[in-house]
Design a protein around this motif. Structure first.
Motif, short mmCIF file in Angstrom:
data_model
loop_
_atom_site.label_atom_id
_atom_site.label_comp_id
_atom_site.label_asym_id
_atom_site.label_seq_id
_atom_site.Cartn_x
_atom_site.Cartn_y
_atom_site.Cartn_z
N GLU A 45 2.44 1.63 -3.44
CA GLU A 45 1.43 2.11 -4.39
C GLU A 45 1.18 3.61 -4.19
O GLU A 45 1.07 4.37 -5.16
N LYS A 46 1.15 4.05 -2.93
CA LYS A 46 0.95 5.47 -2.64
C LYS A 46 2.12 6.30 -3.18
O LYS A 46 1.92 7.36 -3.78
N LYS A 52 0.83 -1.20 0.00
CA LYS A 52 0.00 0.00 0.00
C LYS A 52 0.87 1.25 0.00
O LYS A 52 0.58 2.22 -0.71
#
Length: 71
Positions: free
Chosen positions: A8-9, A5
């Protein structure tokens, strides 16, 4: 999962930052200093001079220091 996550950010933020970079025309160098090379010059060497300074034994063999094994 947390790492995915976060990655991806980071990629999304990077993509947004790239969108703000303006497209520019091709740039040119002011001074033409690309591919500057020098001519090869032959160096005169005398291996005999080096060998004359090397210590030799009675049979004429060059005497060298024995190296130690290292790991």
């Amino acid at each position: 999962m947390k790492i995915e996550k976060e990655a991806e950010k980071i990629l999304e933020e990077f993509s947004r930052a790239l969108e703000e970079v303006p497209e520019l025309e091709e740039t040119y160098y002011i001074v033409d200093n690309l591919n500057r090379t020098r001519e090869d010059e032959e160096e005169k060497t005398d291996p005999g001079k080096i060998l004359r300074n090397a210590p030799v034994d009675d049979d004429g063999n060059i005497v060298v220091e024995r190296g130690e094994w290292t790991q």
